[in-house]
Scaffold this motif. Sequence first.
Motif: not given
Length: 578
Positions: A5-7, A96-105
């Motif tokens: 999660g830190i990375t 601090l999950e190993r997840i990335i959320r991209f919000e896209i318009e």
Amino acid sequence: MAFDGITIANIVKELNDTILNGRIAKIAQPENDELLLTIKPAKGQVRLVISASASLPLIYLSRDNKPSPMTAPNFCMLLRKHIANGRIVGISQPSLERIIRFEIEHLDELGDLCRKSLIVEIMGKHSNIIFCNEKGMIIDSIKHVSAQMSSVREVLPGREYFIPDTMKKENPLGIPEENFTQELRSKPMPVGKAIYNSFTGISPVVAEEICYLAGIDSSVPASEMSGDLLAHLYRQFTYFMEQVTESKFSPAIYYDGNEPKEFSSLLLTHFSNYQVKSYDSISEVIRTYYSSRDLITRIRQKSSDLRRVVQTALERNRKKYDLQLKQLRDTENRDKYKVYGELIHTYGYNLEEGAKELEALNYYTNEMIKIPLDPQKTPQENAKKYFDRYNKQKRTFEALSELIKETKDEIDYLESVSKSLDIARSEDDLIQIKEELIESGFIRRKQSAKKVKITSKPFHYISSDGFHMYVGKNNLQNEELTFHFANGGDWWFHAKKAPGSHVIVKTNGEELPDRTFEEAARLAAHYSKNSGAEKVEVDYVEKKQVKKPNGSKPGFVVYYTNYSMMIDSDITGIQEVQ
């Protein structure tokens, strides 16, 4: 080191600094489980690599393109339909999950402004790339997960997206001390393991670092720790996690010699035995680390056949060597039989017929000894028996001494080839080692095969004083460096009585400073069988004193006058010329 999660937090920070508000210019899917997004921020253009590979999930920024299939997969076509030319308005990491959320318009078919989410889960074999609408419903994913595949969560079009909390871990960012203590004490396991099992996004390496900073043995059970010790551990835990919340990242790769062992977004002080190389970008760390690891893995795979040849020959020669030494030990008493024969000649004239032993004064030691006799033989025949035994063992000793030297030379040679395989960095290096094994008779050249062109070159370093230093990668290069490249006044270095590389320092007629002698000796120690030892003895001599015996194997030399020094094998700071 797995993506923790830190990375991910470091990557999110970098992505927010570089591509936030950028437009998605191109969407490609080079592999079944990989996306390549070309993004145009305010300045320039970058590519975002997102891999949901079960074996190597990654996400990082790159400037390199990748070839894509002629026909785009369905998931790629879906993304192009919805978010091509869309603008990235948000990049976040839940907890601090190993997840990335991209919000896209983006604009829909009617020209209305819409918002979608592209969610990247970097979770080992469960990694996925999931595309959701504004309401959090899954539109599609790069990997479909049905109820038959997972009882925890389905990842299918039309299902609601949620983060499964299978491990019941706490968010480590801002956790109260009471909760921290309670979590650790509830886990009947070593404190290091309890830390990464209790809190989201913390890897075993980070847990070890936190224990190290607190001066606590990570193997001590958390349940046995006092309240004061846990309070101290909590303070170190908090200080460490503050670097994450304040985005004080220090991306670096930790090397053991030339091999990258770990990478991290924060400083790891318990890796003091490794050389550390810092970077400005976590994406650069990821690219460098995994390309280096991939290269090393590929070279090791390609060298496996050569290693098998060398290892088989080594085992055979070591067994032969042990047997020869045992046979040699059986000849240690040969001189005793010679003395027996001489004493029987001297004192046997007064022996009674049928005597079973002779007691006589050994005039070599001035002691009385008893010599067993065959009562069926005369004194002359008994003496001859002992002389024959002595002569046989003497011949055996002489023959074995020569054979043992040959076998030991063969073992030393094979160990030097094994070391060459360890330091090989490219396929060209392996080609030259294979050619050496063919010339030495360990591999048979195929009749149809032509002699290959050798392009591998020695390692090249420059000393702190500006002198050029060259290190042979294998015995053929050692031979070339020492007897064709070096001049008589250049200096030659080699680890004493250990297989390893020849090191040549070009003097250009100048006198070498002490620092250059030490750096060249470190190279010789590092590229030898004794690499890693605290102190390695290294011989050094002017090249003109080094000779090659006739008929000897490649890389084998002799010298009769030399200097020696004890040196460590750490070559950190010595500049290598690529």
